[in-house]
Enzyme design. Structure first.
Site, short mmCIF file in Angstrom:
data_model
loop_
_atom_site.label_atom_id
_atom_site.label_comp_id
_atom_site.label_asym_id
_atom_site.label_seq_id
_atom_site.Cartn_x
_atom_site.Cartn_y
_atom_site.Cartn_z
N PHE A 1 80.11 35.24 40.51
CA PHE A 1 78.90 34.71 40.08
C PHE A 1 77.90 35.93 39.74
O PHE A 1 77.89 36.70 40.78
CB PHE A 1 78.12 33.65 41.03
CG PHE A 1 77.01 33.04 40.34
CD1 PHE A 1 77.06 32.00 39.63
CD2 PHE A 1 75.81 33.75 40.63
CE1 PHE A 1 76.03 31.57 38.91
CE2 PHE A 1 74.39 33.17 39.88
CZ PHE A 1 74.59 32.16 39.09
N ASP B 1 78.15 44.21 42.32
CA ASP B 1 76.99 43.10 42.30
C ASP B 1 76.64 42.97 43.78
O ASP B 1 77.23 42.19 44.39
CB ASP B 1 77.35 42.06 41.35
CG ASP B 1 76.13 40.98 41.33
OD1 ASP B 1 75.50 41.22 42.21
OD2 ASP B 1 76.61 40.01 40.51
N LYS C 1 67.99 39.65 45.02
CA LYS C 1 67.48 38.69 46.03
C LYS C 1 66.52 39.23 47.21
O LYS C 1 65.20 39.11 47.19
CB LYS C 1 68.57 38.06 46.80
CG LYS C 1 69.18 36.96 45.70
CD LYS C 1 70.53 36.44 46.33
CE LYS C 1 71.03 35.43 45.44
NZ LYS C 1 70.24 34.13 45.06
C1 LIG Z 1 75.98 37.91 43.20
C2 LIG Z 1 74.90 37.34 42.34
N1 LIG Z 1 74.66 38.18 41.00
C3 LIG Z 1 73.73 37.66 40.10
C4 LIG Z 1 72.83 36.43 40.78
C5 LIG Z 1 71.85 35.80 39.81
O1 LIG Z 1 70.67 36.45 40.24
P1 LIG Z 1 69.20 35.75 39.83
O2 LIG Z 1 69.39 34.31 39.89
O3 LIG Z 1 68.26 36.37 40.47
O4 LIG Z 1 69.15 35.93 38.39
C6 LIG Z 1 73.06 35.93 41.92
C7 LIG Z 1 72.34 34.62 42.24
O5 LIG Z 1 72.63 33.81 43.06
C8 LIG Z 1 74.13 36.27 42.59
O6 LIG Z 1 74.27 35.82 43.81
#
Ligand SMILES: Cc1ncc(COP(=O)(O)O)c(C=O)c1O
Length: 399
Positions: free
Chosen positions: A143, A228, A257
């Site tokens: 994700f 990520d 986050k």
């Molecule tokens: C690993 C990862 N990358 C990217 C995102 C996207 O982040 P945002 O909701 O701040 O755009 C998330 C959100 O859950 C995530 O867990």
């Protein structure tokens, strides 16, 4: 009908009327938070084992962060990125001091930080003579966000389907399968992007050996390795960044986050060789504003000053053992996964949503991923006593 039901009914009606229904909300309205506790609009206290999905890592409304935000709000709330601001420079310096990174770029969310990483990888390839290299390989079940590019990067076809066609430039391979990755890398590849532990996909960690092989492969091909760390970063797995615990250093890391304790921020952290943006190639109106940078700086300082990484490792191991004990004493848990305080219990039955609702009724906030995974992302300051209380309730619900 109780006052609580009436309040909630009104809010649900309002939400249905005025807000796009994209979240599938749970039946509670929170009005206050402190440390690992939340309070609803009837004054009831809850133990927060989710932290707004891994955001309030140092606990709700930490006084040091509150004070930093208050002071900055009174001083300066915004000035364009055309000018220098002290909190931004201080945060960039701090992040590079505590990580492999040499340079930072500030955005406003995880998806936006990942968009920046995608652009950076393409730019790096072009500057290294690979005009045709634009593809990024990510993992199935990953994700990476909800913008069109990060959705295309996300290895979950069911999330992409309603919005097809996806923008080109992404390939997906099974996690922890180095041969599958080797097969997909070619002259069009500019980067590999991985979550060290897949969060939204169900808390699936990468194998350390796999990550080491991916690192070697990226070096051999001169392509960027992007981690990520939007969910795993800022202490969540027991080290400030998950890559430290896995013993593999990426070229680029994205954060979001937990970084701002609840205020919106995304960060792109890159090594010197990968910091290839030139003036005009990337930007953000709000990214790296003085208030959010003050909040993020205070957040990191709290993690350091209060020994929260150590607590995360210790209480995380304790919680994991408690979940393993529950696995042994009930027939309800198939597998326990995770690191630090990023944990999941995969259930035998498809009743994770029911368990989450039952936990909420008992005053405990947790989360389900799909039908059969319970996810726990408690604050890094959580105590063993609080974990005892939560797992006692869970034990009752799981039999
Ligand atoms: C690993 C990862 N990358 C990217 C995102 C996207 O982040 P945002 O909701 O701040 O755009 C998330 C959100 O859950 C995530 O867990």
């Amino acid at each position: 009908m109780s006052t609580k039901t009436t309040n909630l009914d009104n809010l649900v009606r309002h939400d249905n009327e005025y807000h796009m229904n994209t979240y599938g909300r749970l039946p509670v309205t929170f009005v206050k938070g402190k440390g690992s506790s939340l309070w609803d609009d009837t004054g009831r206290e809850y133990l927060d084992l989710l932290c707004g999905i891994g955001v309030t890592n140092i606990g709700h409304c930490h006084p040091v962060v509150v004070e930093a935000v208050k002071s900055q709000v009174e001083l300066l709330m915004h000035v364009s990125n055309l000018y220098y601001t002290k909190p931004q420079l201080e945060l960039a310096k701090k992040l590079t001091e505590i990580s492999f990174g040499d340079k930072c770029f500030f955005a406003n969310s995880g998806a936006e930080a990942n968009e920046g990483a995608i652009k950076l990888a393409r730019r790096y390839a072009k500057l290294n003579g690979k005009e045709e290299a634009y593809e990024i390989i990510t993992a199935l079940n990953s994700f990476h966000g909800r913008t069109m590019k990060t959705l295309a990067a996300t290895g979950q076809p069911d999330k992409q389907k309603p919005f097809e066609p996806m923008p080109p430039g992404f390939k997906h391979v099974p996690l922890n399968d180095i041969d599958a990755l080797k097969k997909e890398i070619n002259e069009k590849t500019c980067a590999v992007m991985l979550e060290p532990i897949q969060g939204e996909g169900g808390v699936y960690p990468c194998d350390e050996d796999y990550l080491k092989e991916v690192r070697a492969l990226c070096d051999e091909r001169n392509i960027l390795l992007i981690f990520d760390e939007v969910q795993t970063g800022i202490g969540r797995t027991g080290t400030m960044f998950a890559y430290e615990g896995f013993g593999v250093t990426p070229d680029v890391m994205t954060l979001a986050k937990g970084t701002g304790s609840g205020l919106p921020i995304g960060v792109l952290v890159a090594s010197e060789k990968a910091s290839v943006f030139s003036p005009g190639e990337h930007g953000s109106t709000f990214g790296g504003g003085p208030v959010i940078c003050a909040a993020a700086l205070a957040t990191i300082k709290v993690i350091e000053a209060e020994g929260l990484l150590e607590n995360c490792r210790n209480v995380g191991a304790y919680f994991m053992q408690k979940l393993e004990d529950l696995k042994a004493s009930t027939n309800a848990i198939k597998e326990v996964r995770g690191r630090g305080l990023m944990l999941a219990a995969e259930l035998v039955q498809d009743n994770a949503k029911d368990i989450v609702l039952a936990l909420l009724k008992e005053g405990i906030v947790a989360n389900n991923i799909g039908g059969n995974i319970l996810r726990f992302l408690p604050p890094l300051c959580i105590t063993e006593t609080e974990i005892d209380a939560a797992t006692e309730v869970l034990a009752r619900l799981l039999v």
